[in-house]
Design a protein around this motif. Structure first.
Motif, mmCIF file in Angstrom:
data_model
loop_
_atom_site.group_PDB
_atom_site.id
_atom_site.type_symbol
_atom_site.label_atom_id
_atom_site.label_comp_id
_atom_site.label_asym_id
_atom_site.label_seq_id
_atom_site.Cartn_x
_atom_site.Cartn_y
_atom_site.Cartn_z
ATOM 1 N N PHE A 156 -0.470 6.666 -13.160
ATOM 2 C CA PHE A 156 -1.292 7.226 -12.079
ATOM 3 C C PHE A 156 -1.532 8.690 -12.419
ATOM 4 C CE2 PHE A 156 -2.291 9.274 -8.112
ATOM 5 C CZ PHE A 156 -3.140 8.364 -7.508
ATOM 6 N N THR A 157 -2.784 9.126 -12.318
ATOM 7 C CA THR A 157 -3.145 10.494 -12.655
ATOM 8 C C THR A 157 -3.387 11.312 -11.395
ATOM 9 O OG1 THR A 157 -4.151 9.784 -14.732
ATOM 10 C CG2 THR A 157 -4.822 11.938 -13.883
ATOM 11 N N PHE A 158 -2.702 12.446 -11.304
ATOM 12 C CA PHE A 158 -2.928 13.421 -10.241
ATOM 13 C C PHE A 158 -3.844 14.498 -10.805
ATOM 14 C CE2 PHE A 158 1.054 11.471 -9.006
ATOM 15 C CZ PHE A 158 0.956 11.385 -7.624
ATOM 16 N N THR A 159 -4.906 14.829 -10.091
ATOM 17 C CA THR A 159 -5.882 15.778 -10.603
ATOM 18 C C THR A 159 -6.309 16.782 -9.538
ATOM 19 O OG1 THR A 159 -7.995 15.954 -11.785
ATOM 20 C CG2 THR A 159 -7.847 14.294 -10.070
ATOM 21 N N GLN A 160 -6.845 17.911 -9.980
ATOM 22 C CA GLN A 160 -7.388 18.889 -9.045
ATOM 23 C C GLN A 160 -8.573 18.284 -8.313
ATOM 24 O OE1 GLN A 160 -8.356 22.198 -11.651
ATOM 25 N NE2 GLN A 160 -6.556 23.291 -10.937
ATOM 26 N N GLU A 161 -8.837 18.779 -7.114
ATOM 27 C CA GLU A 161 -9.988 18.296 -6.359
ATOM 28 C C GLU A 161 -11.265 18.843 -6.992
ATOM 29 O OE1 GLU A 161 -9.377 19.392 -2.283
ATOM 30 O OE2 GLU A 161 -7.618 18.104 -2.111
ATOM 31 N N PRO A 162 -12.215 17.961 -7.311
ATOM 32 C CA PRO A 162 -13.464 18.426 -7.898
ATOM 33 C C PRO A 162 -14.300 19.192 -6.864
ATOM 34 C CG PRO A 162 -13.592 16.094 -7.419
ATOM 35 C CD PRO A 162 -12.186 16.520 -7.128
ATOM 36 N N VAL A 163 -15.135 20.092 -7.354
ATOM 37 C CA VAL A 163 -15.988 20.901 -6.484
ATOM 38 C C VAL A 163 -17.426 20.810 -6.996
ATOM 39 C CG1 VAL A 163 -16.463 23.228 -5.620
ATOM 40 C CG2 VAL A 163 -14.097 22.495 -5.980
ATOM 41 N N VAL A 164 -18.354 20.443 -6.112
ATOM 42 C CA VAL A 164 -19.773 20.423 -6.464
ATOM 43 C C VAL A 164 -20.245 21.868 -6.583
ATOM 44 C CG1 VAL A 164 -22.094 19.781 -5.698
ATOM 45 C CG2 VAL A 164 -20.174 18.207 -5.321
ATOM 46 N N LEU B 163 0.866 -1.182 0.000
ATOM 47 C CA LEU B 163 0.000 0.000 0.000
ATOM 48 C C LEU B 163 0.897 1.223 0.000
ATOM 49 C CD1 LEU B 163 -2.633 -1.074 2.670
ATOM 50 C CD2 LEU B 163 -2.819 -1.235 0.181
ATOM 51 N N CYS B 164 0.694 2.090 -0.974
ATOM 52 C CA CYS B 164 1.508 3.303 -1.106
ATOM 53 C C CYS B 164 0.623 4.522 -0.940
ATOM 54 C CB CYS B 164 2.172 3.355 -2.478
ATOM 55 S SG CYS B 164 3.240 1.951 -2.820
ATOM 56 N N VAL B 165 1.177 5.571 -0.345
ATOM 57 C CA VAL B 165 0.479 6.850 -0.215
ATOM 58 C C VAL B 165 1.111 7.815 -1.206
ATOM 59 C CG1 VAL B 165 -0.130 8.729 1.335
ATOM 60 C CG2 VAL B 165 -0.013 6.384 2.206
ATOM 61 N N THR B 166 0.278 8.430 -2.031
ATOM 62 C CA THR B 166 0.808 9.314 -3.066
ATOM 63 C C THR B 166 1.414 10.580 -2.468
ATOM 64 O OG1 THR B 166 -1.332 10.412 -3.382
ATOM 65 C CG2 THR B 166 -0.840 8.510 -4.791
ATOM 66 N N PRO B 167 2.486 11.061 -3.079
ATOM 67 C CA PRO B 167 3.088 12.325 -2.642
ATOM 68 C C PRO B 167 2.310 13.498 -3.236
ATOM 69 C CG PRO B 167 4.298 11.486 -4.515
ATOM 70 C CD PRO B 167 3.246 10.444 -4.176
ATOM 71 N N PRO B 168 2.465 14.692 -2.679
ATOM 72 C CA PRO B 168 1.847 15.862 -3.315
ATOM 73 C C PRO B 168 2.611 16.234 -4.585
ATOM 74 C CG PRO B 168 3.110 16.525 -1.391
ATOM 75 C CD PRO B 168 3.142 15.030 -1.430
ATOM 76 N N VAL B 169 1.892 16.778 -5.563
ATOM 77 C CA VAL B 169 2.510 17.268 -6.793
ATOM 78 C C VAL B 169 2.011 18.682 -7.060
ATOM 79 C CG1 VAL B 169 2.817 14.955 -7.772
ATOM 80 C CG2 VAL B 169 0.739 16.242 -8.286
ATOM 81 N N ASN B 170 2.723 19.411 -7.913
ATOM 82 C CA ASN B 170 2.406 20.822 -8.160
ATOM 83 C C ASN B 170 1.316 21.067 -9.185
ATOM 84 O OD1 ASN B 170 4.339 21.715 -6.325
ATOM 85 N ND2 ASN B 170 5.953 21.569 -7.854
ATOM 86 N N LYS B 171 1.126 20.126 -10.128
ATOM 87 C CA LYS B 171 0.129 20.351 -11.169
ATOM 88 C C LYS B 171 -0.477 19.031 -11.614
ATOM 89 C CE LYS B 171 3.476 20.241 -14.906
ATOM 90 N NZ LYS B 171 3.970 20.848 -16.122
ATOM 91 N N ALA B 172 -1.652 19.133 -12.221
ATOM 92 C CA ALA B 172 -2.320 17.945 -12.736
ATOM 93 C C ALA B 172 -1.411 17.266 -13.750
ATOM 94 C CB ALA B 172 -3.651 18.321 -13.366
ATOM 95 N N SER B 173 -1.230 15.966 -13.589
ATOM 96 C CA SER B 173 -0.334 15.237 -14.482
ATOM 97 C C SER B 173 -0.565 13.742 -14.345
ATOM 98 C CB SER B 173 1.122 15.566 -14.157
ATOM 99 O OG SER B 173 1.407 15.272 -12.806
ATOM 100 N N THR B 174 -0.054 13.009 -15.307
ATOM 101 C CA THR B 174 -0.072 11.553 -15.269
ATOM 102 C C THR B 174 1.367 11.086 -15.204
ATOM 103 O OG1 THR B 174 -2.132 11.456 -16.505
ATOM 104 C CG2 THR B 174 -0.787 9.461 -16.493
ATOM 105 N N MET B 175 1.656 10.214 -14.236
ATOM 106 C CA MET B 175 3.029 9.747 -14.020
ATOM 107 C C MET B 175 3.077 8.227 -14.001
ATOM 108 S SD MET B 175 4.302 12.173 -10.933
ATOM 109 C CE MET B 175 4.216 13.939 -11.028
ATOM 110 N N VAL B 176 4.217 7.704 -14.385
ATOM 111 C CA VAL B 176 4.454 6.266 -14.284
ATOM 112 C C VAL B 176 4.740 5.941 -12.823
ATOM 113 C CG1 VAL B 176 5.992 4.384 -14.962
ATOM 114 C CG2 VAL B 176 5.320 6.124 -16.636
#
Length: 165
Positions: A78-86, A48-61
């Protein structure tokens, strides 16, 4: 390797299950050139891995190493994305019996096959959503007690966001 979920928020902290073979205690996950903030060895077949923070939306290997030198070469993304807002709901009410179609308008939404809505704070009230467009999803309310509830959305059925995110 197989990774679940394969999408998470920019701020990091998404728990992902990495399934493969020959994992040893002390294994490390790497997202692009950034190491996981935490790794838990479950078995020779899962970590089980916990993702690190990243600076911008991106897809990484994402790759794994047992020794810090030789990494896997799986090409799993793995895709890092902005938090969606309702932004809005229509309608804003329904029956306690459930079955109300609610159109949820969302900002910062990343299209994925795993879209969910949660009505209130209970995991019992999570339903699979249908993607209508790049800014709208459809959720069918589950049976629920009477009252007002916040509606949360998720792109990975792990992290839920609302208009207060």
């Amino acid at each position: 390797l197989a990774v679940v979920p394969n999408i998470g928020r920019l701020s990091g902290g998404t728990y992902i299950s990495v399934v493969g073979t020959n994992f040893l205690p002390g294994a490390v996950c790497r997202f692009g050139n950034q190491s996981s903030s935490s790794v838990t060895w479950v078995s020779p077949y899962e970590i089980l891995c916990v993702t690190p923070p990243v600076n911008k939306a991106s897809t990484m290997v994402i790759e794994v190493t047992n020794n810090g030198v030789i990494f896997s070469d799986s090409g799993i993304l793995f895709t890092f994305t902005q938090e969606p807002v309702v932004q809005s709901l229509s309608p804003t009410f329904g029956t306690t019996l459930g079955g109300t179609n609610v159109t949820v308008t969302v900002a910062n939404f990343t299209s994925t096959n795993d879209i969910y809505c949660r009505f209130g704070v209970s995991d019992v009230d999570i339903v699979k959503a249908i993607l209508l467009s790049s800014t709208q999803i459809l959720c069918v309310t589950p049976p629920h007690a009477a009252g007002s509830f916040d509606v949360y959305i998720s792109f990975n059925n792990q992290e839920f966001f609302t208009n207060e995110s």
